[in-house]
Design an enzyme around this catalytic site. Sequence first.
Site, PDB file in Angstrom:
ATOM      1  N   HIS B  37     163.856  88.652 103.704  1.00  0.00           N
ATOM      2  CA  HIS B  37     165.147  88.825 104.377  1.00  0.00           C
ATOM      3  C   HIS B  37     165.622  87.511 104.977  1.00  0.00           C
ATOM      4  O   HIS B  37     166.787  87.142 104.852  1.00  0.00           O
ATOM      5  CB  HIS B  37     165.041  89.895 105.467  1.00  0.00           C
ATOM      6  CG  HIS B  37     165.302  91.278 104.972  1.00  0.00           C
ATOM      7  ND1 HIS B  37     164.380  91.981 104.249  1.00  0.00           N
ATOM      8  CD2 HIS B  37     166.400  92.075 105.062  1.00  0.00           C
ATOM      9  CE1 HIS B  37     164.891  93.164 103.937  1.00  0.00           C
ATOM     10  NE2 HIS B  37     166.111  93.240 104.415  1.00  0.00           N
ATOM     11  N   LYS B 102     160.390 102.688 107.705  1.00  0.00           N
ATOM     12  CA  LYS B 102     159.887 103.683 108.661  1.00  0.00           C
ATOM     13  C   LYS B 102     160.308 103.298 110.064  1.00  0.00           C
ATOM     14  O   LYS B 102     160.529 102.117 110.348  1.00  0.00           O
ATOM     15  CB  LYS B 102     158.365 103.804 108.570  1.00  0.00           C
ATOM     16  CG  LYS B 102     157.602 102.642 109.194  1.00  0.00           C
ATOM     17  CD  LYS B 102     156.127 102.953 109.282  1.00  0.00           C
ATOM     18  CE  LYS B 102     155.297 101.736 109.660  1.00  0.00           C
ATOM     19  NZ  LYS B 102     155.175 101.533 111.109  1.00  0.00           N
TER      20      LYS B 102
END
Lengths: 314, 187
Positions: B37, B102
Amino acid sequence: MNAHAIDEVCSFQEHSGALAAFWGDVGRNMGGNMRDIQVSEITETVARLSQEANYYLPEDVLDALKKARRDEEAPRAQKVLDMILLNSEIAAEKQIALCQDTGTTVLFLEIGQDVHLVGGDLTKALAEGVRLGYKEGFLRNSMVTQPFSARLNTGDNTPPIVHTDIVPGEALKITILPKGGGCENMSRLAILRPGDGKKGIIDFTLRTIEESGGNPCPPLIVGVGIGGTAEHVMHLAKKSLLRKVGEHNPDQEVADLEEELLELVNASGIGPQAWGGRSTALAVNIETHPTHITSLPVGVNLQCHSARQKTAVL
Amino acid sequence: MSKNITTPLTDEALADLKAGDEVLLTGVIYTARDAAHRRIIEAVGRGEAPPIDLKGQTIYYTGPTPPRPGHIIGSAGPTTAYRMDTFTPTMLELGTKAIVGKGGRSKEVRDAFVSHKAVYFGAIGGSGALLAGTIKKVDIVAYEDLGTEAIRRLEVEDFPVIVVNDIYGNDLLEQGKSEWKRTVAPR
């Protein structure tokens, strides 16, 4: 340095040599009960434990997950627990890691004071065990160097974090706790005021769990340290995770607080993965230590449901 | 009942998803986590194109264990999503339509899912051995030097997820907690 001084130095060295020989004899005579353990044996053990811990959940954790499944009322949470149990079967059968986060390798050593470690450097032997275990076990290397800049992967999951206790006896106990980042990152420390008392401890622990939500992968084992100093209380919190699920602190007052906290945590509604349900935690384990008259330190260290650990005694 | 959905996700499929829906994903998804990222966002900041075309794609936050011989991937469950919160609005602007991870997301990110009409799916953390079985093909497509954090193109079949944040602003974490919270009599 003049000739006289050099003589004196030489004479002292001869003298100290004799003393060393003398004390060496005494040492040998007194140390008749020392037990030698080769550090290569420690390396092999750590390598084996790294793999076993990452493939097989401990029986007490499996039993606790099965109990949570039986008691769970929320249908979605029931499915999550079913999948967690199925995952443990697949990992064991295929010998692949229960979780891709095979953790920071935390090692707890209880070294008997009559043990003599021979054949090399203990720290290096432990790191070598981790390196071999993670490589041969197809486990993920998750450790990075210089934490705030380079963050280069060390390539072998070393170094491990090592805690040692010197204990009576001639055994060496090694426990491995591969600790995932998701739950470790939710650790919290508070130095409460003594007047905050039990209520302060309960509020801080519950707030930590509420704010963590799904990040630490509930259902959790909640490790709590109370007392000591700032660094010691975090150590206690981590160490409490070594206890078997369902075992309580031998001090009844502490055991009562464990029960009370567990009931409150499981009333939060957070549930497995924080998708709602009753089973937010499998256990709350508390360890305490005397503390300073001004202090009430509280440390919380959360353990995800993939509560991996394995022990060997040499 | 699970919904069977094929990637890339269409606007119609996304509109049909509500927080709490169980979904089985089939098709291509791309892995990217912290380090990937950072690189994507830095590349875009320099005016470069991201290494993969993100339009309509699904990003899976995972860093798998190495595969055993004869396997294509090791354990491959989701990692905690909030660490990617600072990067997510840009990823959505680049066209990402779904993310799998999650844990919960920040308010800003939840709002960004609504404004970009994208969804956040939850997979079960700590079920990487099970999820690996739904991954049928793996190719590293960018940042190979990042090892486990490289961008991988996965072909998945019936990959089980749940809708956590839908395009309407619903949040499964809030819903679940309010539904199952109860009061305890003081001791």
